[in-house]
Scaffold this motif. Structure first.
Motif, PDB file in Angstrom:
ATOM      1  N   GLN A  62       0.833  -1.198   0.000  1.00  0.00           N
ATOM      2  CA  GLN A  62       0.000   0.000   0.000  1.00  0.00           C
ATOM      3  C   GLN A  62       0.872   1.253   0.000  1.00  0.00           C
ATOM      4  OE1 GLN A  62      -2.720  -0.491   3.307  1.00  0.00           O
ATOM      5  NE2 GLN A  62      -4.281  -1.373   1.971  1.00  0.00           N
ATOM      6  N   ARG A  63       1.990   1.198   0.726  1.00  0.00           N
ATOM      7  CA  ARG A  63       2.914   2.341   0.718  1.00  0.00           C
ATOM      8  C   ARG A  63       3.555   2.506  -0.652  1.00  0.00           C
ATOM      9  NH1 ARG A  63       5.687   1.610   6.675  1.00  0.00           N
ATOM     10  NH2 ARG A  63       3.949   2.516   7.820  1.00  0.00           N
ATOM     11  N   VAL A  64       3.840   1.406  -1.345  1.00  0.00           N
ATOM     12  CA  VAL A  64       4.364   1.493  -2.704  1.00  0.00           C
ATOM     13  C   VAL A  64       3.339   2.180  -3.596  1.00  0.00           C
ATOM     14  CG1 VAL A  64       5.001   0.137  -4.741  1.00  0.00           C
ATOM     15  CG2 VAL A  64       5.915  -0.483  -2.510  1.00  0.00           C
ATOM     16  N   PHE A  65       2.074   1.782  -3.467  1.00  0.00           N
ATOM     17  CA  PHE A  65       0.987   2.415  -4.222  1.00  0.00           C
ATOM     18  C   PHE A  65       0.979   3.919  -3.969  1.00  0.00           C
ATOM     19  CE2 PHE A  65      -3.285   4.036  -4.690  1.00  0.00           C
ATOM     20  CZ  PHE A  65      -3.779   3.410  -5.823  1.00  0.00           C
ATOM     21  N   LEU A  66       1.056   4.299  -2.694  1.00  0.00           N
ATOM     22  CA  LEU A  66       1.010   5.722  -2.337  1.00  0.00           C
ATOM     23  C   LEU A  66       2.204   6.485  -2.910  1.00  0.00           C
ATOM     24  CD1 LEU A  66      -0.198   5.556   1.366  1.00  0.00           C
ATOM     25  CD2 LEU A  66      -1.488   6.329  -0.620  1.00  0.00           C
ATOM     26  N   THR A  67       3.400   5.932  -2.789  1.00  0.00           N
ATOM     27  CA  THR A  67       4.577   6.656  -3.269  1.00  0.00           C
ATOM     28  C   THR A  67       4.574   6.802  -4.789  1.00  0.00           C
ATOM     29  OG1 THR A  67       5.892   4.619  -3.260  1.00  0.00           O
ATOM     30  CG2 THR A  67       6.035   6.048  -1.320  1.00  0.00           C
ATOM     31  N   ARG A  68       3.900   5.910  -5.480  1.00  0.00           N
ATOM     32  CA  ARG A  68       3.800   6.046  -6.935  1.00  0.00           C
ATOM     33  C   ARG A  68       2.754   7.083  -7.343  1.00  0.00           C
ATOM     34  NH1 ARG A  68       5.427   0.793 -10.092  1.00  0.00           N
ATOM     35  NH2 ARG A  68       6.981   0.028  -8.637  1.00  0.00           N
ATOM     36  N   HIS A  69       1.875   7.436  -6.420  1.00  0.00           N
ATOM     37  CA  HIS A  69       0.826   8.406  -6.721  1.00  0.00           C
ATOM     38  C   HIS A  69       1.047   9.750  -6.022  1.00  0.00           C
ATOM     39  CE1 HIS A  69      -1.086   4.669  -8.037  1.00  0.00           C
ATOM     40  NE2 HIS A  69      -1.742   5.455  -8.864  1.00  0.00           N
ATOM     41  N   LEU A  70       2.164   9.878  -5.331  1.00  0.00           N
ATOM     42  CA  LEU A  70       2.519  11.135  -4.674  1.00  0.00           C
ATOM     43  C   LEU A  70       3.824  11.635  -5.269  1.00  0.00           C
ATOM     44  CD1 LEU A  70       1.893  10.092  -0.963  1.00  0.00           C
ATOM     45  CD2 LEU A  70       0.404  11.485  -2.383  1.00  0.00           C
ATOM     46  N   GLU A  71       3.918  12.938  -5.445  1.00  0.00           N
ATOM     47  CA  GLU A  71       5.139  13.522  -5.993  1.00  0.00           C
ATOM     48  C   GLU A  71       5.560  14.688  -5.114  1.00  0.00           C
ATOM     49  OE1 GLU A  71       6.401  16.106  -9.907  1.00  0.00           O
ATOM     50  OE2 GLU A  71       4.754  14.684 -10.095  1.00  0.00           O
ATOM     51  N   LEU A  72       6.826  14.689  -4.720  1.00  0.00           N
ATOM     52  CA  LEU A  72       7.368  15.789  -3.925  1.00  0.00           C
ATOM     53  C   LEU A  72       8.010  16.809  -4.848  1.00  0.00           C
ATOM     54  CD1 LEU A  72       9.129  14.120  -0.870  1.00  0.00           C
ATOM     55  CD2 LEU A  72       7.076  15.501  -0.869  1.00  0.00           C
ATOM     56  N   ARG A  73       7.639  18.059  -4.673  1.00  0.00           N
ATOM     57  CA  ARG A  73       8.255  19.166  -5.413  1.00  0.00           C
ATOM     58  C   ARG A  73       8.695  20.213  -4.404  1.00  0.00           C
ATOM     59  NH1 ARG A  73       3.987  20.278 -10.295  1.00  0.00           N
ATOM     60  NH2 ARG A  73       4.226  18.274 -11.314  1.00  0.00           N
ATOM     61  N   GLY A  74       9.698  20.953  -4.758  1.00  0.00           N
ATOM     62  CA  GLY A  74      10.135  22.046  -3.899  1.00  0.00           C
ATOM     63  C   GLY A  74       9.073  23.130  -3.862  1.00  0.00           C
ATOM     64  N   THR A  75       9.060  23.894  -2.799  1.00  0.00           N
ATOM     65  CA  THR A  75       8.071  24.971  -2.692  1.00  0.00           C
ATOM     66  C   THR A  75       8.381  26.061  -3.708  1.00  0.00           C
ATOM     67  OG1 THR A  75       9.383  25.983  -0.955  1.00  0.00           O
ATOM     68  CG2 THR A  75       7.588  24.575  -0.255  1.00  0.00           C
ATOM     69  N   LYS A  76       7.354  26.728  -4.215  1.00  0.00           N
ATOM     70  CA  LYS A  76       7.533  27.777  -5.212  1.00  0.00           C
ATOM     71  C   LYS A  76       7.965  29.093  -4.574  1.00  0.00           C
ATOM     72  CE  LYS A  76       4.365  26.097  -8.720  1.00  0.00           C
ATOM     73  NZ  LYS A  76       3.164  26.395  -9.497  1.00  0.00           N
ATOM     74  N   ARG A  77       7.452  29.356  -3.377  1.00  0.00           N
ATOM     75  CA  ARG A  77       7.760  30.615  -2.708  1.00  0.00           C
ATOM     76  C   ARG A  77       8.348  30.342  -1.332  1.00  0.00           C
ATOM     77  NH1 ARG A  77       2.121  33.452  -2.740  1.00  0.00           N
ATOM     78  NH2 ARG A  77       1.367  31.378  -3.144  1.00  0.00           N
ATOM     79  N   THR A  78       9.143  31.278  -0.872  1.00  0.00           N
ATOM     80  CA  THR A  78       9.668  31.203   0.485  1.00  0.00           C
ATOM     81  C   THR A  78       9.247  32.460   1.233  1.00  0.00           C
ATOM     82  OG1 THR A  78      11.730  32.238  -0.188  1.00  0.00           O
ATOM     83  CG2 THR A  78      11.675  29.834  -0.172  1.00  0.00           C
ATOM     84  N   THR A  79       9.252  32.369   2.525  1.00  0.00           N
ATOM     85  CA  THR A  79       8.892  33.533   3.330  1.00  0.00           C
ATOM     86  C   THR A  79      10.100  34.450   3.474  1.00  0.00           C
ATOM     87  OG1 THR A  79       9.474  32.361   5.354  1.00  0.00           O
ATOM     88  CG2 THR A  79       7.182  32.242   4.659  1.00  0.00           C
ATOM     89  N   THR A  80       9.834  35.698   3.754  1.00  0.00           N
ATOM     90  CA  THR A  80      10.919  36.664   3.917  1.00  0.00           C
ATOM     91  C   THR A  80      11.278  36.853   5.384  1.00  0.00           C
ATOM     92  OG1 THR A  80       9.332  38.479   3.932  1.00  0.00           O
ATOM     93  CG2 THR A  80      10.336  37.893   1.815  1.00  0.00           C
ATOM     94  N   ASN A  81      10.694  36.047   6.243  1.00  0.00           N
ATOM     95  CA  ASN A  81      10.995  36.143   7.667  1.00  0.00           C
ATOM     96  C   ASN A  81      12.446  35.757   7.925  1.00  0.00           C
ATOM     97  OD1 ASN A  81       8.305  36.655   7.843  1.00  0.00           O
ATOM     98  ND2 ASN A  81       7.783  34.818   8.966  1.00  0.00           N
ATOM     99  N   LYS A  82      12.945  36.160   9.066  1.00  0.00           N
ATOM    100  CA  LYS A  82      14.309  35.784   9.446  1.00  0.00           C
ATOM    101  C   LYS A  82      14.399  34.286   9.702  1.00  0.00           C
ATOM    102  CE  LYS A  82      15.369  40.270  11.370  1.00  0.00           C
ATOM    103  NZ  LYS A  82      15.705  41.030  12.555  1.00  0.00           N
TER     104      LYS A  82
END
Length: 142
Positions: A60-80
């Motif tokens: 089931q975890r194999v199924f999930l990892t094949r249907h989930l994709e990790l991408r980097g965030t598009k924006r970052t915060t300007t906080n310290k």
């Protein structure tokens, strides 16, 4: 792991059967580029049945990892302070041999799982991209 009702070996409480929940508001999803309206309820039922008939946690975890994709965030915060959020998760369901990008709510509700199960599956992927098996063997007392 097959989605049926069972009695927990640890707490001795009855855990209800997994079920497919309601779909999302497809009109809102379309605004954000999701194709939730592309999947009908019959297709959702087939996906739910296939996932629950797997019956093995690792598969089931194999199924999930094949249907989930990790991408980097598009924006970052300007906080310290640096943001804890490093990735965006893209949720996909396969319909007619085509991966359809859907919203998180439709993905989780179709499979009848929680967000934590997805996070756990993604955390079990090692540096080589291989899903690591559980070291524990779950055994029930009879």
């Amino acid at each position: 792991m097959d989605g049926q009702e069972y009695i927990s070996p640890n707490t001795k409480k009855t855990v209800p059967a997994r079920y497919m929940r309601n779909r999302c508001n497809s009109a809102t999803c379309k605004i954000y580029g999701k194709n939730c309206s592309y999947i009908n309820d019959e297709q959702r039922r087939k996906i739910f049945d296939v996932f629950n008939k797997i019956g093995d946690l690792h598969l089931q975890r194999v199924f999930l990892t094949r249907h989930l994709e990790l991408r980097g965030t598009k924006r970052t915060t300007t906080n310290k302070e640096k943001s804890r959020r490093q990735h965006t998760i893209i949720y996909k369901l396969t319909v007619d041999n085509e991966a359809v990008v859907v919203c998180k709510k439709l993905f989780l509700n179709t499979l009848g799982i929680t967000e934590n199960m997805c996070r756990t599956a993604l955390s079990k992927i090692n540096d080589l991209g291989v899903l690591v098996k559980e070291k524990k063997r779950w055994q029930t007392k009879e």
